[in-house]
Design an enzyme around this catalytic site. Structure first.
Site, mmCIF file in Angstrom:
data_model
loop_
_atom_site.group_PDB
_atom_site.id
_atom_site.type_symbol
_atom_site.label_atom_id
_atom_site.label_comp_id
_atom_site.label_asym_id
_atom_site.label_seq_id
_atom_site.Cartn_x
_atom_site.Cartn_y
_atom_site.Cartn_z
ATOM 1 C CB CYS A 83 33.732 37.409 44.623
ATOM 2 S SG CYS A 83 34.933 38.410 45.533
ATOM 3 C CG HIS A 337 36.897 40.377 40.705
ATOM 4 N ND1 HIS A 337 35.548 40.159 40.529
ATOM 5 C CD2 HIS A 337 37.213 39.811 41.902
ATOM 6 C CE1 HIS A 337 35.074 39.506 41.583
ATOM 7 N NE2 HIS A 337 36.054 39.284 42.425
#
Lengths: 392, 469
Positions: A83, A337
């Site tokens: 991430c 996200h």
């Protein structure tokens, strides 16, 4: 060891609307973000000498960026760091600029998550292994920390829940002011507290959006930037700390902090010359994949003493009008996200804030903004900390 | 002289009974959780039998059952590895008959007698599955027994044994079916069960010159309580001396049933007692088991045994849960998660110490215990200088955990536990056999060998954490 401070400037930045983008594929999203960044800088794609592409699972190699943008045989490197991919792609591109190897560099990040048809994040392929690790979803692995946090500090779980709800409400409020956010509606404390349970203590509103989207930046050296625009933004510090599974191999790991976050922030603060982060940093985009992650990050970054995060949160220190606004754009929670794009989305907001172009979310005369981007989970992760500043 | 030098058992924690909605009977039976099978129960019973003993001394293993996970692929090799036994041992599966347990028992004993094995382990386990609401389901049970045979330190000797064969299709399960079938009742019991048991006991008494009254305990396999009582009358055993077959508490555990009763008898035995054990299936086996003065000492080994396992139980909340566990009813989990792919046999083979033996390593320089095994020490960075350490039987405490409502597993919420071992080291494992209300930081945990999933035709086994039973 030389600091990266003031050696790289952002002269163009772009970001698509994040969300369930059934209307666009990953190439389309990259084209939108990169063209916005080019238009922002006044450059054309032929001016780009090298590019870095941050993508977690949607693509392999740097070729999709060349294919979408029709870049002509320039060097393109694909970067992947879970991430934290977007921030790490930016970081590597900065080194090329600082080294003077290229003058004009493009960094793009993209992810197309919603086409999988699955709940939450879906891991990539790779060779089959023993397949015996628990089928841990992101909410489950991140909830290991707040579960321990309440126990560690002797907090009543319901008090921790309230602090987490405050973070969710704050980020939804910020997201409601952001036309590019995945979620643009405000929620109430009551809604946050009574939402369906995902992985205790994390309810639905403690979890960030799973989104499609892309973001991009054009970077160069400050002396070139000056000739292009007056409000360019300077890179002040680039930290990256990568875990070696210490948290699972060593029983002394406490699950109430991220060691990688502490280490990466130390690197970036030293480079940027930041001594008192709570006072010096105006706003920060942090990796609030879950509200509890934001809480712990605020302690790891040195903005709240250990165990006092909930008090600071409830006191409004990190609200949009607070001492240090955290996630003024809505954060992962509401902006969304799309993994490979998230780090660059953070830099998009900070750049706009430093340029005074953040609309209803605008902070008063900010000089330093910080992006904290985390890949992995408690016990072992990759954390990138990027500090950006307005030109002197 | 060859004999039993230790014994152990395993009974799953779950019971269908009064506390189970829609079960429709006051009688209890044991059932395996969704992640248990014959193989996992065999590993648990083997560990119970070997508690306090040297596992590396075992040089033979017979695993008995009618419900093996594979048609081709040995169960005993997995049991031997998960049991952290040595690799230079003889292993065999013994199956296809309800009598598999006593057949394996005889094979192990003969092997020790003949000198081909010095310490031979036998496990017997079954998951009894009948059609929903059938007598086989109601009277069945799931469980396992284990015995260690050797020629020194015997707690009991096998003084005599006798077998008869009776070719009959009374109860059977064709290849590819999961439930046991049965022919018409009266034929099954008159021509099958009672005939074979009667003949076998009569011939054993003739052969040995023993009389019924010379037995301190009589242990009988029977399909249900009524046939058990009929068999007691038939062989003229004194009902007071008959071992409680645990119908209404445990149920008929198939190939393990008679041997689980023998474990109970040995747990309560005095020195110099004589037991008659009778088992049935395609004929009958009868054994004369005789305790020695050593029995008192062997009873003190740190096993949980039948007594401990029977006392530790939880009610399956709903009959529908049981059907779901056995794959007889599928409920939508409400979330879409990708199905796990099949594991790589190459990876499973290479990582056996980690996956099956559950070994960590202890650094020879700084003594830090690490799981899974590492090449470079996480603390002192010493390279390739470790000693393996088995953690599967180490006590552990819960450091932190999560309850995942979207994991898409049969046990929602999935409890993922970070546990610290008393022996040192930390692991992250799924937690099973838990009541979510009892899950708390610092709770005591132990490890249990379980089946994670069937994927790519491979039954993938690994260890889970569970609250200490």
């Amino acid at each position: 060891m030389e600091s990266i401070k003031d050696k790289v400037a952002i002269i163009g930045i772009g970001c698509t609307r994040f969300g369930e983008r059934w209307d666009k594929n990953a190439e389309d999203l990259m084209v939108d973000a990169v063209y916005e960044a080019l238009e922002d800088s006044g450059l054309e794609s032929k001016d780009i000498q090298a590019a870095w592409l941050g993508v977690h699972t949607s693509f392999d190699t740097g070729q999709p960026l060349a294919q979408a943008m029709k870049l002509e045989y320039i060097p393109i490197t694909r970067v992947e760091n879970a991430c934290a991919t977007g921030s790490d792609a930016f970081r590597n591109a900065c080194f090329a600029v600082a080294a003077g190897v290229y003058d004009m560099v493009l960094v793009a990040g993209v992810e197309k998550l919603k086409d999988s048809g699955m709940t939450g994040l879906v891991g990539g392929g790779g060779s089959p292994g023993t397949n015996v690790a628990p089928p841990s979803t992101a909410p489950a692995s991140f909830s290991l920390a707040p579960q321990r946090y309440a126990h560690h500090y002797g907090m009543r779980p319901e008090d921790l829940k309230k602090a987490l709800a405050h973070i969710a409400v704050k980020n939804h409020h910020n997201g409601s002011l952001n036309p590019k956010a995945h979620f643009q509606r405000e929620i109430t404390i009551e809604q946050a507290l009574t939402a369906p349970m995902i992985a205790y203590p994390l309810g639905l509103f403690d979890c960030c959006g799973v989104s499609d989207g892309s973001a991009a930046a054009i970077i160069t050296r400050p002396e070139i930037a000056k000739q292009i625009r007056q409000d360019y933004v300077l890179v002040k510090g680039l930290g990256l700390a990568v875990g070696g599974n210490q948290g699972y191999l060593q029983s002394r790991y406490d699950f109430v902090h991220f060691e990688e976050c502490v280490a990466a922030s130390k690197q970036a603060y030293e480079q940027a010359g930041v001594k008192n982060p709570l006072k010096e940093i105006d706003h920060a985009e942090v990796h609030d994949c879950f509200t509890s992650t934001e809480l712990i990050i605020c302690e790891d970054m040195g903005w709240a003493p250990r165990g006092k995060g909930p008090e600071y949160v409830m006191g409004g220190v990190f609200d949009l009008e607070g001492e240090l606004a955290v996630n003024p754009d809505g954060g992962l929670k509401c902006f969304g996200h799309p993994v490979g794009a998230s780090g660059l989305r953070m830099m998009y907001e900070i750049t706009k804030q430093l340029q005074g172009k953040a609309g209803p979310r605008q902070r008063k005369n900010p000089t330093l903004g910080l992006a904290q981007n985390l890949g992995g989970a408690p016990a072992t992760s990759s954390v990138a900390v990027t500090i950006l500043g307005a030109r002197d | 002289m060859a004999g039993i030098i230790s014994f152990g058992a395993y009974v799953p924690i779950w019971r269908l009974g009064e506390g189970t909605k829609d079960w429709g009977s006051k009688a209890e039976r044991s059932v395996t959780n969704f992640d248990e099978d014959t193989l996992t129960m065999s590993v648990a019973a083997a560990a119970d039998c070997l508690a306090g003993l040297d596992r590396k001394a075992v040089d033979g293993l017979y695993v008995a059952s009618t419900t093996f996970p594979y048609g081709e692929k040995q169960a005993a090799s997995t049991v031997a590895t998960a049991g952290d036994l040595g690799s230079s041992i003889f292993t065999s599966d013994v199956g296809n008959s309800l009598r598999a347990g006593t057949i394996a028992f005889k094979m192990a004993m003969d092997s020790v007698k003949a000198g081909s094995g010095k310490r031979v382990l036998v496990t017997a386990a079954d998951v009894r599955l009948g059609a929903s609401r059938s007598d086989i389901e109601r009277n069945g049970g799931d469980g396992a027994a284990a015995f260690l045979f050797g020629d020194t330190g015997e707690a009991a000797t096998i003084d005599a044994q006798h077998a008869v064969v009776n070719e009959i299709i009374d109860n059977w399960r064709p290849e590819g079916e999961t439930g046991v079938r049965s022919w018409e009742d009266r034929f099954v019991f008159q021509e099958g069960y009672l005939k074979a048991v009667g003949q076998c006991v009569t011939e054993l008494l003739q052969k040995t010159g023993l009389k019924m009254e010379q037995f301190d305990k009589v242990i009988l396999y029977a399909p249900d309580a009524r046939r058990h009582a009929e068999a007691v009358r038939l062989i003229k055993a004194d009902p007071k001396k008959v071992q409680d077959p645990l119908f209404g508490k445990l149920g008929n555990t198939g190939a393990a049933f008679a041997l689980m009763q023998l474990v109970t008898a040995l747990e309560e035995a005095q020195p110099n007692q004589r037991f008659l054990v009778v088992n049935y299936g395609d004929g009958a086996d009868a054994l004369v088991v005789h305790t020695t003065a050593k029995i008192t000492e062997v009873q003190k080994l740190p096993r949980r045994g039948m007594k401990g396992f029977l006392a530790s139980k939880k009610a399956v909340p709903d009959y529908a849960d049981y059907l779901k566990w056995r794959g007889m009813f599928s409920a939508d989990s409400g979330v879409r998660r990708p199905a796990g792919g099949g594991p790589s046999p190459a990876a499973l083979y290479r990582e056996q110490a980690e996956v099956l033996r559950f070994q960590g390593v202890k650094c020879n320089k700084c003594a830090t215990v690490q799981y899974p095994p590492q090449r470079v020490c996480t603390i002192c960075h010493e390279k390739d200088n470790f000693t393996p350490i088995r953690l599967s039987d180490s006590k552990a405490k819960l450091f932190t955990y999560s309850m995942d409502y979207i994991a898409g597993t049969p046990d929602v919420p999935l409890v993922i536990s970070v546990l610290d071992f008393a022996a040192g080291g930390r692991a992250v494992l799924m937690m099973t056999d838990r009541d979510t209300k009892e899950v708390k930081i610092d709770m005591n945990l132990e490890l249990t060998f379980r089946k994670l999933r069937l994927a790519g035709g491979i039954h993938n086994y690994y260890w889970k954490a569970m609250p200490v039973r």
